[in-house]
Design a protein around this motif. Structure first.
Motif, PDB file in Angstrom:
ATOM      1  N   VAL A  13       0.848  -1.184   0.000  1.00  0.00           N
ATOM      2  CA  VAL A  13       0.000   0.000   0.000  1.00  0.00           C
ATOM      3  C   VAL A  13       0.886   1.236   0.000  1.00  0.00           C
ATOM      4  O   VAL A  13       2.063   1.183   0.376  1.00  0.00           O
ATOM      5  CB  VAL A  13      -0.942   0.032   1.223  1.00  0.00           C
ATOM      6  N   SER A  14       0.320   2.349  -0.406  1.00  0.00           N
ATOM      7  CA  SER A  14       0.992   3.646  -0.290  1.00  0.00           C
ATOM      8  C   SER A  14       0.369   4.384   0.890  1.00  0.00           C
ATOM      9  O   SER A  14      -0.742   4.906   0.771  1.00  0.00           O
ATOM     10  CB  SER A  14       0.817   4.474  -1.569  1.00  0.00           C
ATOM     11  N   PRO A  15       1.043   4.413   2.034  1.00  0.00           N
ATOM     12  CA  PRO A  15       0.457   5.100   3.191  1.00  0.00           C
ATOM     13  C   PRO A  15       0.460   6.619   2.977  1.00  0.00           C
ATOM     14  O   PRO A  15       1.431   7.176   2.461  1.00  0.00           O
ATOM     15  CB  PRO A  15       1.402   4.719   4.352  1.00  0.00           C
ATOM     16  N   PHE A  16      -0.624   7.257   3.384  1.00  0.00           N
ATOM     17  CA  PHE A  16      -0.710   8.705   3.306  1.00  0.00           C
ATOM     18  C   PHE A  16      -1.107   9.291   4.656  1.00  0.00           C
ATOM     19  O   PHE A  16      -1.760   8.635   5.472  1.00  0.00           O
ATOM     20  CB  PHE A  16      -1.717   9.135   2.230  1.00  0.00           C
ATOM     21  N   THR A  17      -0.679  10.517   4.894  1.00  0.00           N
ATOM     22  CA  THR A  17      -1.078  11.247   6.087  1.00  0.00           C
ATOM     23  C   THR A  17      -2.495  11.785   5.888  1.00  0.00           C
ATOM     24  O   THR A  17      -3.059  11.694   4.788  1.00  0.00           O
ATOM     25  CB  THR A  17      -0.119  12.414   6.342  1.00  0.00           C
ATOM     26  N   ALA A  18      -3.046  12.371   6.939  1.00  0.00           N
ATOM     27  CA  ALA A  18      -4.410  12.904   6.860  1.00  0.00           C
ATOM     28  C   ALA A  18      -4.522  14.017   5.820  1.00  0.00           C
ATOM     29  O   ALA A  18      -5.597  14.228   5.260  1.00  0.00           O
ATOM     30  CB  ALA A  18      -4.855  13.406   8.231  1.00  0.00           C
ATOM     31  N   GLN A  21      -0.352  13.485   2.094  1.00  0.00           N
ATOM     32  CA  GLN A  21       1.058  13.453   1.743  1.00  0.00           C
ATOM     33  C   GLN A  21       1.603  12.048   2.018  1.00  0.00           C
ATOM     34  O   GLN A  21       1.147  11.382   2.954  1.00  0.00           O
ATOM     35  CB  GLN A  21       1.837  14.481   2.567  1.00  0.00           C
ATOM     36  N   PRO A  22       2.562  11.570   1.237  1.00  0.00           N
ATOM     37  CA  PRO A  22       3.105  10.233   1.495  1.00  0.00           C
ATOM     38  C   PRO A  22       3.665  10.113   2.902  1.00  0.00           C
ATOM     39  O   PRO A  22       4.450  10.963   3.343  1.00  0.00           O
ATOM     40  CB  PRO A  22       4.218  10.111   0.434  1.00  0.00           C
ATOM     41  N   ASP A  23       3.249   9.067   3.598  1.00  0.00           N
ATOM     42  CA  ASP A  23       3.744   8.788   4.948  1.00  0.00           C
ATOM     43  C   ASP A  23       4.906   7.803   4.799  1.00  0.00           C
ATOM     44  O   ASP A  23       4.731   6.587   4.845  1.00  0.00           O
ATOM     45  CB  ASP A  23       2.633   8.202   5.809  1.00  0.00           C
ATOM     46  N   LEU A  24       6.092   8.347   4.615  1.00  0.00           N
ATOM     47  CA  LEU A  24       7.245   7.514   4.282  1.00  0.00           C
ATOM     48  C   LEU A  24       7.733   6.698   5.471  1.00  0.00           C
ATOM     49  O   LEU A  24       8.302   5.610   5.286  1.00  0.00           O
ATOM     50  CB  LEU A  24       8.361   8.394   3.711  1.00  0.00           C
ATOM     51  N   ASP A  25       7.499   7.163   6.682  1.00  0.00           N
ATOM     52  CA  ASP A  25       7.851   6.360   7.857  1.00  0.00           C
ATOM     53  C   ASP A  25       6.996   5.098   7.920  1.00  0.00           C
ATOM     54  O   ASP A  25       7.499   4.008   8.213  1.00  0.00           O
ATOM     55  CB  ASP A  25       7.681   7.173   9.145  1.00  0.00           C
ATOM     56  N   ALA A  26       5.698   5.244   7.645  1.00  0.00           N
ATOM     57  CA  ALA A  26       4.814   4.073   7.633  1.00  0.00           C
ATOM     58  C   ALA A  26       5.209   3.120   6.517  1.00  0.00           C
ATOM     59  O   ALA A  26       5.165   1.896   6.684  1.00  0.00           O
ATOM     60  CB  ALA A  26       3.360   4.519   7.471  1.00  0.00           C
ATOM     61  N   LEU A  27       5.612   3.661   5.372  1.00  0.00           N
ATOM     62  CA  LEU A  27       6.057   2.819   4.261  1.00  0.00           C
ATOM     63  C   LEU A  27       7.317   2.050   4.642  1.00  0.00           C
ATOM     64  O   LEU A  27       7.427   0.848   4.360  1.00  0.00           O
ATOM     65  CB  LEU A  27       6.307   3.666   3.019  1.00  0.00           C
ATOM     66  N   GLU A  57       5.874  13.077  -8.346  1.00  0.00           N
ATOM     67  CA  GLU A  57       6.663  13.321  -7.135  1.00  0.00           C
ATOM     68  C   GLU A  57       6.373  12.281  -6.064  1.00  0.00           C
ATOM     69  O   GLU A  57       7.297  11.779  -5.396  1.00  0.00           O
ATOM     70  CB  GLU A  57       6.380  14.730  -6.602  1.00  0.00           C
ATOM     71  N   ASP A  58       5.097  11.926  -5.883  1.00  0.00           N
ATOM     72  CA  ASP A  58       4.738  10.887  -4.916  1.00  0.00           C
ATOM     73  C   ASP A  58       5.353   9.548  -5.317  1.00  0.00           C
ATOM     74  O   ASP A  58       5.888   8.821  -4.476  1.00  0.00           O
ATOM     75  CB  ASP A  58       3.215  10.727  -4.846  1.00  0.00           C
ATOM     76  N   SER A  59       5.253   9.221  -6.600  1.00  0.00           N
ATOM     77  CA  SER A  59       5.772   7.940  -7.086  1.00  0.00           C
ATOM     78  C   SER A  59       7.275   7.832  -6.840  1.00  0.00           C
ATOM     79  O   SER A  59       7.775   6.788  -6.403  1.00  0.00           O
ATOM     80  CB  SER A  59       5.478   7.779  -8.576  1.00  0.00           C
ATOM     81  N   VAL A  60       7.995   8.902  -7.119  1.00  0.00           N
ATOM     82  CA  VAL A  60       9.443   8.898  -6.919  1.00  0.00           C
ATOM     83  C   VAL A  60       9.779   8.778  -5.438  1.00  0.00           C
ATOM     84  O   VAL A  60      10.664   8.004  -5.044  1.00  0.00           O
ATOM     85  CB  VAL A  60      10.074  10.169  -7.521  1.00  0.00           C
ATOM     86  N   ALA A  61       9.075   9.519  -4.592  1.00  0.00           N
ATOM     87  CA  ALA A  61       9.356   9.473  -3.152  1.00  0.00           C
ATOM     88  C   ALA A  61       9.109   8.080  -2.589  1.00  0.00           C
ATOM     89  O   ALA A  61       9.896   7.572  -1.767  1.00  0.00           O
ATOM     90  CB  ALA A  61       8.496  10.501  -2.426  1.00  0.00           C
ATOM     91  N   ILE A  62       8.039   7.438  -3.027  1.00  0.00           N
ATOM     92  CA  ILE A  62       7.706   6.098  -2.532  1.00  0.00           C
ATOM     93  C   ILE A  62       8.711   5.075  -3.023  1.00  0.00           C
ATOM     94  O   ILE A  62       9.200   4.233  -2.261  1.00  0.00           O
ATOM     95  CB  ILE A  62       6.261   5.737  -2.943  1.00  0.00           C
ATOM     96  N   ALA A  63       9.051   5.149  -4.309  1.00  0.00           N
ATOM     97  CA  ALA A  63      10.038   4.211  -4.856  1.00  0.00           C
ATOM     98  C   ALA A  63      11.395   4.393  -4.189  1.00  0.00           C
ATOM     99  O   ALA A  63      12.074   3.417  -3.837  1.00  0.00           O
ATOM    100  CB  ALA A  63      10.155   4.408  -6.366  1.00  0.00           C
TER     101      ALA A  63
END
Length: 297
Positions: A13-18, A21-27, A57-63
């Protein structure tokens, strides 16, 4: 690392904040959870990761986060769900800079579909211009690439290294496996038929159930590899109700709820996805309990 796509490759999944925004810590926590279990690869920004809703931008940050957390232990595949060769190449070129091992690319699917020659050229151009191995993601119900075309792409485009066969149920997968294309690996994403997919010859899976109950899916894969078909069938019967409970128009929201029930943080959903209803929540809990999955509460 030589690219070896096989076994259990959960699409995260791609976790997001409320505030979406991408929740990269959860990822990072989800990547680590799966690595610690011994998965054979990680997939991000696919359908389970709401890839169709992600900005570049989200895709790059998650990858980038997945690649850094994985640190070369297993391959990382990044999904792209766009509707033109130009946009796929734009996303893919940016994502390539993160160090992912391959791209998982759907066919174009909004309204107009290319013919076979354009489909072959589509995947050839993406591979050439991104410089990355490509996995065909054959999932769009009304834009399925026929098995014969998939086999042709695998055999004619060297950098297309596999297909994740989702749409078209077991029949499309059976046709592909029967053709046995020498140019790439056939992976299954037919969630309710993972067990027979392996018996037919699928080299692994990238499917939503793997993310929700990875322990069961790893145990089933191992059982098939050692020839313990009774154990594999028992695990199929545990996994099937879980898939039935997460399958629906708001699938990624249901998956995040199923993770939360296990004490895992899948983050918030993106608008306008429909929230989980009480009935859906009850069905998820019942399926997880029946599968002997440990719940947080």
């Amino acid at each position: 690392m030589t690219l070896d796509l096989h076994g259990i490759i959960p699409p995260l999944v791609s976790p997001f904040t409320a505030d979406e925004q991408p929740d990269l810590d959860a990822l990072r926590a989800e990547v680590r959870y799966h690595l610690d279990l011994g998965v054979h690869g990680i997939c991000v920004t696919g359908s389970t990761g709401d890839g169709q809703m992600l900005s570049l931008e989200d895709s790059v940050a998650i990858a980038d986060t997945a690649v850094r957390e994985t640190a070369g232990q297993v391959p990382v595949v990044a999904g792209i769900i766009q509707d033109s060769t130009r946009e796929v190449v734009r996303y893919g070129t940016a994502i390539a800079g993160t160090g992912v091992d391959a791209l998982q690319v759907t066919p174009v699917h909004y309204l107009f579909q290319p013919d076979e020659e354009r489909t072959v050229e589509y995947y050839r151009r993406i591979a050439d211009e991104t410089g990355l191995p490509i996995v065909i993601y054959n999932v769009i119900p009304y834009a399925l690439i026929p098995a014969t075309t998939v086999a042709r792409v695998l055999n004619e485009v060297p950098d297309v290294v596999g297909v994740k066969q989702s749409g078209g149920n077991i029949h499309q997968l059976a046709d592909l496996l029967h053709m046995d294309p020498a140019g790439g690996t056939v992976l299954t994403a037919v969630d309710d038929l993972l067990y027979p997919s392996y018996l037919l010859g699928a080299k692994g899976a990238i499917s939503a159930t793997l993310t929700v109950v990875p322990e069961l899916c790893l145990a089933q894969w191992d059982a098939v590899q050692r020839g313990d078909l009774a154990a594999a069938l028992e695990l199929h019967n545990k996994q099937l109700p879980v898939w039935r409970a997460i399958d629906g128009p708001n699938m990624t929201v249901r998956i995040k709820e199923a993770l939360a029930m296990q004490g895992r943080n899948g983050g918030h959903a993106l608008s306008p996805l429909t929230p989980v209803s009480d009935a859906e929540r009850q069905a998820l809990r019942a399926a997880l309990i029946a599968a002997d999955v440990k719940l947080a509460s």
